[in-house]
Design a protein around this motif. Sequence first.
Motif, short mmCIF file in Angstrom:
data_model
loop_
_atom_site.label_atom_id
_atom_site.label_comp_id
_atom_site.label_asym_id
_atom_site.label_seq_id
_atom_site.Cartn_x
_atom_site.Cartn_y
_atom_site.Cartn_z
N ALA A 179 15.91 -11.71 10.80
CA ALA A 179 14.49 -12.13 11.96
C ALA A 179 13.43 -10.53 11.75
O ALA A 179 12.40 -11.19 11.68
N HIS A 180 14.05 -9.50 11.10
CA HIS A 180 13.22 -8.95 11.18
C HIS A 180 12.46 -8.00 10.27
O HIS A 180 12.23 -7.59 9.18
N LEU A 181 13.28 -8.75 8.35
CA LEU A 181 13.88 -8.93 7.26
C LEU A 181 11.99 -8.64 7.05
O LEU A 181 11.70 -9.56 6.66
N ASN A 182 11.26 -7.49 6.52
CA ASN A 182 10.61 -7.87 5.46
C ASN A 182 9.67 -8.46 6.08
O ASN A 182 8.37 -9.56 5.53
N ARG A 183 9.91 -8.69 7.78
CA ARG A 183 8.70 -9.00 8.43
C ARG A 183 7.66 -8.93 8.92
O ARG A 183 6.73 -9.56 10.18
N HIS A 184 7.05 -7.74 8.77
CA HIS A 184 6.21 -7.13 10.26
C HIS A 184 4.68 -6.52 8.91
O HIS A 184 5.53 -5.70 7.82
N ASN A 185 3.78 -6.06 9.72
CA ASN A 185 3.45 -4.47 9.31
C ASN A 185 3.31 -2.79 9.71
O ASN A 185 4.05 -3.08 10.57
N VAL A 186 3.83 -2.67 8.16
CA VAL A 186 4.38 -1.07 8.55
C VAL A 186 3.31 -0.47 8.57
O VAL A 186 2.59 0.35 7.75
N ILE A 187 3.60 0.79 9.07
CA ILE A 187 2.23 2.51 9.01
C ILE A 187 3.09 3.40 8.41
O ILE A 187 4.21 3.29 9.23
N ARG A 188 3.43 3.88 7.44
CA ARG A 188 4.42 4.88 7.05
C ARG A 188 3.82 6.14 7.03
O ARG A 188 3.21 6.11 5.61
N LEU A 189 3.63 7.18 7.38
CA LEU A 189 3.40 8.21 6.87
C LEU A 189 4.85 9.65 6.91
O LEU A 189 4.93 9.74 7.83
N ASP A 190 3.66 9.83 5.52
CA ASP A 190 4.45 11.32 5.88
C ASP A 190 3.97 12.35 5.58
O ASP A 190 3.12 12.96 5.44
N VAL A 191 3.40 12.90 7.52
CA VAL A 191 2.39 14.23 7.61
C VAL A 191 2.33 15.01 6.80
O VAL A 191 1.38 15.69 6.80
N GLN A 192 3.31 15.55 6.18
CA GLN A 192 2.91 16.75 5.26
C GLN A 192 2.61 16.09 3.91
O GLN A 192 2.52 17.39 3.27
N GLY A 208 0.54 -0.92 -0.14
CA GLY A 208 0.06 -0.24 -0.01
C GLY A 208 0.98 1.38 0.30
O GLY A 208 2.11 1.05 0.24
N ILE A 209 0.32 2.37 -0.38
CA ILE A 209 1.28 3.83 0.00
C ILE A 209 0.82 3.77 1.47
O ILE A 209 2.34 4.65 1.76
N TYR A 210 0.63 2.65 2.02
CA TYR A 210 0.83 3.31 3.62
C TYR A 210 0.95 2.67 4.20
O TYR A 210 1.84 2.30 5.92
N VAL A 211 -0.04 1.76 4.87
CA VAL A 211 0.00 0.48 5.00
C VAL A 211 0.93 -0.52 4.04
O VAL A 211 0.69 -0.89 3.20
N ASN A 212 2.14 -1.47 4.47
CA ASN A 212 3.24 -1.77 4.20
C ASN A 212 3.68 -1.48 2.54
O ASN A 212 2.92 -2.43 1.64
N PRO A 213 4.08 -0.20 2.62
CA PRO A 213 4.70 0.61 1.54
C PRO A 213 5.52 -0.85 0.74
O PRO A 213 6.62 -1.15 1.71
N GLY A 214 5.99 -0.22 -0.43
CA GLY A 214 7.25 -0.65 -1.39
C GLY A 214 8.09 -0.17 -0.49
O GLY A 214 8.51 0.63 0.37
N ASN A 215 8.98 -0.51 -1.37
CA ASN A 215 11.15 0.18 -0.41
C ASN A 215 10.99 1.21 -1.70
O ASN A 215 12.26 1.25 -2.43
N ASN A 216 10.48 1.61 -2.73
CA ASN A 216 11.03 2.25 -4.36
C ASN A 216 11.62 3.28 -3.74
O ASN A 216 12.65 3.64 -4.74
N ALA A 217 10.97 3.89 -2.50
CA ALA A 217 11.83 5.68 -2.35
C ALA A 217 13.81 4.77 -2.04
O ALA A 217 14.90 5.73 -2.48
N PHE A 218 13.83 4.17 -0.89
CA PHE A 218 15.10 3.85 -0.59
C PHE A 218 15.93 2.94 -1.74
O PHE A 218 17.56 2.99 -1.22
N GLU A 219 15.03 2.57 -2.21
CA GLU A 219 15.99 1.74 -4.39
C GLU A 219 16.84 3.19 -4.66
O GLU A 219 18.25 3.10 -4.81
N ILE A 220 15.63 4.37 -4.61
CA ILE A 220 16.90 5.27 -5.59
C ILE A 220 17.88 6.25 -4.20
O ILE A 220 18.76 6.16 -5.35
N TYR A 270 11.37 -3.46 6.73
CA TYR A 270 11.12 -4.28 8.31
C TYR A 270 9.12 -4.42 7.52
O TYR A 270 8.88 -5.26 7.50
N SER A 271 8.76 -3.53 5.93
CA SER A 271 7.34 -3.96 5.38
C SER A 271 7.25 -4.65 4.58
O SER A 271 8.69 -4.93 4.36
N ARG A 272 6.71 -5.99 5.24
CA ARG A 272 6.22 -7.15 4.87
C ARG A 272 5.35 -6.56 2.80
O ARG A 272 5.20 -7.80 2.44
#
Length: 389
Positions: free
Chosen positions: A86-99, A2-14, A63-65
């Motif tokens: 143990a933690h690599l892509n194993r978790h539910n993540v909520i990622r918010l950029d409040v701005q 998702g955009i906010y729930v369990n997002p991808g890794n595109n931003a870090f890839e850049i 962290y994001s699965r």
Amino acid sequence: MGIYVNPGNNAFEISRYSDIYVDKSMLISKLNTLYKTEKRFLCVSRPRRFGKSMAANMLAAYYSRGCDSAGLFSGLAVQEEKSFQAHLNRHNVIRLDVQRFLRSESELSSFIPEIERKVIAELLREFPECEGLDMCNRLDDALEQIFYQTGKGFIFILDEWDCVFRMAKEQRDMQKRYLDFLRSLFKGAEYAELVYMTGILPIKKYGEHSAINIFDEYSMTDPRGLWEYFGFTEEEVEAECRKRGVDYGEMQKWYDGYLLGGRHIYNPKSVADALTWKEFQSYWTGTETYEALKVYIDRNYDGLKESVIEMLGGGRCRINARKFQNDMTTFTSKDDVMALLIHLGYLTYDKYTGEAFIPNMEIMQEFLDAVDGPGWDGVTAALNRSEEL
């Protein structure tokens, strides 16, 4: 994904595959030790251009699965740590950029419901098996329902958490409503496995107490054990200069000088620009920087101008940074204004002597631009004479 729930890794890839990339992945190892502990709530504040969003993107990618990031972390230091797999892509993540929810002041009244609406919509898609979930839920209620029905918690990564305080500087009711939202989301929340919140300002204080007292604060006045993740270290900059044939001494003069826990830290954005363009100059953002700095200096709280003159001459000023209320309007003395300038990156702070000073030539240039005008004629003339000598 998702955009906010369990997002991808595109931003870090850049970031990961950019020409200039400095490995800060050991931050992950530090956070893994705090996972599901009483110390799992972190607020990490540092100025613009100091890599806040890159760190948030890295943590989400790890962290994001909702993605597979094994390849992105291949060869990075954290890969050798026992906790890595143990933690690599194993978790539910909520990622918010409040701005992203606050593009203008007109959205101040609606941004909290908008955050809840968009995150809950993704939670409904992610957890269709959960009963009693609908768009009428408050976000904390929805997360609690998911946790008790599935046993699955969440890792929260909030970027630009403090943009409300920068946009709604005078709107105390709005600030309180936002703090109440964060407090209800995290305080006593069993579903919160780890919370990493980052922005420019530390958490708002009322008197001597934090408005959300469950968080440990890591800031420009007290970075604690995370100092090396606030910017580039001396060793990292020297290595990049050697690799690209750039004069390290000149780099040091222009961009070194930030003291965090007694160690030297460089502004990553300015270093990267100097390495790219092979030119030493101020890479701060033009008129925005000039106007922001000038506003605070011209207020001249408690003899602030005299302190600026002293620092322009290479001096230091003792301040009490502990009294600062962590907002952009509650000033009772020059110490409060100078503490704000430390958090904004215009000054640095020696924790062991309690002194503030201008860190380097880049910031010195910004101060000189800010005082080049009416009311400062004597100062600029004296500085010019000093430069000639």
